[in-house]
Motif scaffolding. Structure first.
Motif, PDB file in Angstrom:
ATOM      1  N   HIS A   1      51.698  44.652  42.869  1.00  0.00           N
ATOM      2  CA  HIS A   1      50.929  44.629  41.616  1.00  0.00           C
ATOM      3  C   HIS A   1      49.426  44.690  41.910  1.00  0.00           C
ATOM      4  O   HIS A   1      48.682  45.463  41.286  1.00  0.00           O
ATOM      5  CB  HIS A   1      51.268  43.361  40.835  1.00  0.00           C
ATOM      6  CG  HIS A   1      50.516  43.219  39.547  1.00  0.00           C
ATOM      7  ND1 HIS A   1      50.947  43.775  38.364  1.00  0.00           N
ATOM      8  CD2 HIS A   1      49.344  42.601  39.266  1.00  0.00           C
ATOM      9  CE1 HIS A   1      50.079  43.487  37.408  1.00  0.00           C
ATOM     10  NE2 HIS A   1      49.098  42.777  37.927  1.00  0.00           N
TER      11      HIS A   1
ATOM     12  N   SER B   1      47.830  38.197  38.084  1.00  0.00           N
ATOM     13  CA  SER B   1      48.889  38.738  38.942  1.00  0.00           C
ATOM     14  C   SER B   1      49.872  37.718  39.487  1.00  0.00           C
ATOM     15  O   SER B   1      50.961  38.083  39.931  1.00  0.00           O
ATOM     16  CB  SER B   1      48.259  39.479  40.131  1.00  0.00           C
ATOM     17  OG  SER B   1      47.499  38.583  40.935  1.00  0.00           O
ATOM     18  N   ALA B   2      49.517  36.448  39.478  1.00  0.00           N
ATOM     19  CA  ALA B   2      50.342  35.444  40.155  1.00  0.00           C
ATOM     20  C   ALA B   2      51.677  35.225  39.449  1.00  0.00           C
ATOM     21  O   ALA B   2      51.813  35.451  38.246  1.00  0.00           O
ATOM     22  CB  ALA B   2      49.595  34.116  40.252  1.00  0.00           C
ATOM     23  N   SER B   3      52.642  34.794  40.220  1.00  0.00           N
ATOM     24  CA  SER B   3      53.952  34.427  39.674  1.00  0.00           C
ATOM     25  C   SER B   3      54.377  33.104  40.282  1.00  0.00           C
ATOM     26  O   SER B   3      53.877  32.710  41.342  1.00  0.00           O
ATOM     27  CB  SER B   3      54.999  35.506  39.993  1.00  0.00           C
ATOM     28  OG  SER B   3      55.074  35.715  41.383  1.00  0.00           O
TER      29      SER B   3
ATOM     30  N   GLU C   1      54.054  40.596  43.864  1.00  0.00           N
ATOM     31  CA  GLU C   1      52.652  40.354  43.528  1.00  0.00           C
ATOM     32  C   GLU C   1      51.737  41.259  44.356  1.00  0.00           C
ATOM     33  O   GLU C   1      50.753  41.792  43.844  1.00  0.00           O
ATOM     34  CB  GLU C   1      52.305  38.889  43.770  1.00  0.00           C
ATOM     35  CG  GLU C   1      50.908  38.527  43.306  1.00  0.00           C
ATOM     36  CD  GLU C   1      50.593  37.046  43.449  1.00  0.00           C
ATOM     37  OE1 GLU C   1      49.400  36.703  43.370  1.00  0.00           O
ATOM     38  OE2 GLU C   1      51.521  36.237  43.622  1.00  0.00           O
TER      39      GLU C   1
END
Length: 269
Positions: free
Chosen positions: A257, A193-195, A254
């Protein structure tokens, strides 16, 4: 002191030859800084390859920790700089993470994994009470173990030494005693999930998205092979770990999400 890095909660400065200082922002709770110092000292006493936490230092109205300086770069920086491939990064992450998990917290001196996850999840405002109780029931049914777990293991928290090529794990604020499957599940959720920060260059975002699946799949495959852990053991932790992650100050996209992911998992129960 020369500024050499910046994060959401702290700035990193050169402190002296061979030392850096992680200086927390003025509004960051001092109790949490002192907690990180204690955890890092405890984990370091086990002989693990982490930067030594040397002492606390007050700079005006800010509290910092002076650490041994590691000469090298994080695995994320090496990946984005195309110095390491996604496959190489995944292998190094798995080997390093497995190495941590081989060490037990015999005295149970570190905070307990289940307690930390429960406390975090119960603070999440986006989840309703019935949703929390379902996740809590899953969490309480999971195994109790006392291996050393990092609690926030990802490629930006692993440094590769320039000389010798040894991996050193940094940022032990979330260090805990628990089940390695839960710690690996946490990494799975982060990588899924990280950005990167919005201000990162477009080409870095593209490089990260391109590498994400290879990194995640390679890390999990290699860790399971090293440890003998099964996917089913790991997967059982994913829902509670993801729900607890919603307690963090995640970027809006995030957070949406992860919340959607948690609710999809709850619906499939």
């Amino acid at each position: 002191m020369r500024l050499i890095g910046q994060g959401r909660t702290a700035d990193i400065f050169e402190y002296s030859p061979g030392e850096i200082m992680k200086l927390y922002h003025a509004d960051f709770p001092e109790a949490v800084v002192r907690h990180e110092f204690r955890i890092t000292e405890m984990v370091g006493s086990k002989g693990l390859h982490i930067p030594e936490a040397r002492f606390l230092h007050k700079e005006g109205n800010r509290l910092g920790i002076v650490f041994e300086r590691i000469e090298g770069q994080t695995l994320l920086a090496l990946l984005l700089g195309q110095i390491l491939s996604a496959e190489e990064t995944a292998r190094m992450m798995a080997e390093c993470h497995y190495g941590l998990h081989m060490q037990k917290d015999e005295e149970r001196a570190l905070p307990g994994q289940k307690h930390i996850l429960e406390q975090a999840m119960m603070r999440v405002p986006m989840l309703g009470e019935s949703e929390k109780q379902k996740v809590l029931a899953d969490l309480r049914a999971l195994p109790e173990h006392s291996q050393i777990c990092h609690g926030d293991f990802h490629p930006d928290n692993v440094m590769l030494e320039r000389v010798g090529g040894r991996c050193r794990v940094i940022d032990w604020m979330t260090g805990m005693s628990g089940d390695p499957a839960g710690d690996v599940a946490r990494t799975w959720v982060i990588l899924k999930s990280a950005s990167l920060p919005e201000q990162a260059a477009a080409e870095l975002h593209q490089a990260f998205e391109t590498a994400r699946s290879l990194l995640l799949d390679g890390y999990i495959e290699h860790y399971l092979r090293l440890s003998g852990m099964t996917w089913e053991q790991l997967e059982a932790w994913i829902l509670p770990v993801a729900a607890a992650r919603l307690d963090e100050n995640l970027p809006e996209g995030e957070a949406r999400h992860v919340l959607r992911f948690v609710r999809e998992r709850l619906a499939s129960h």
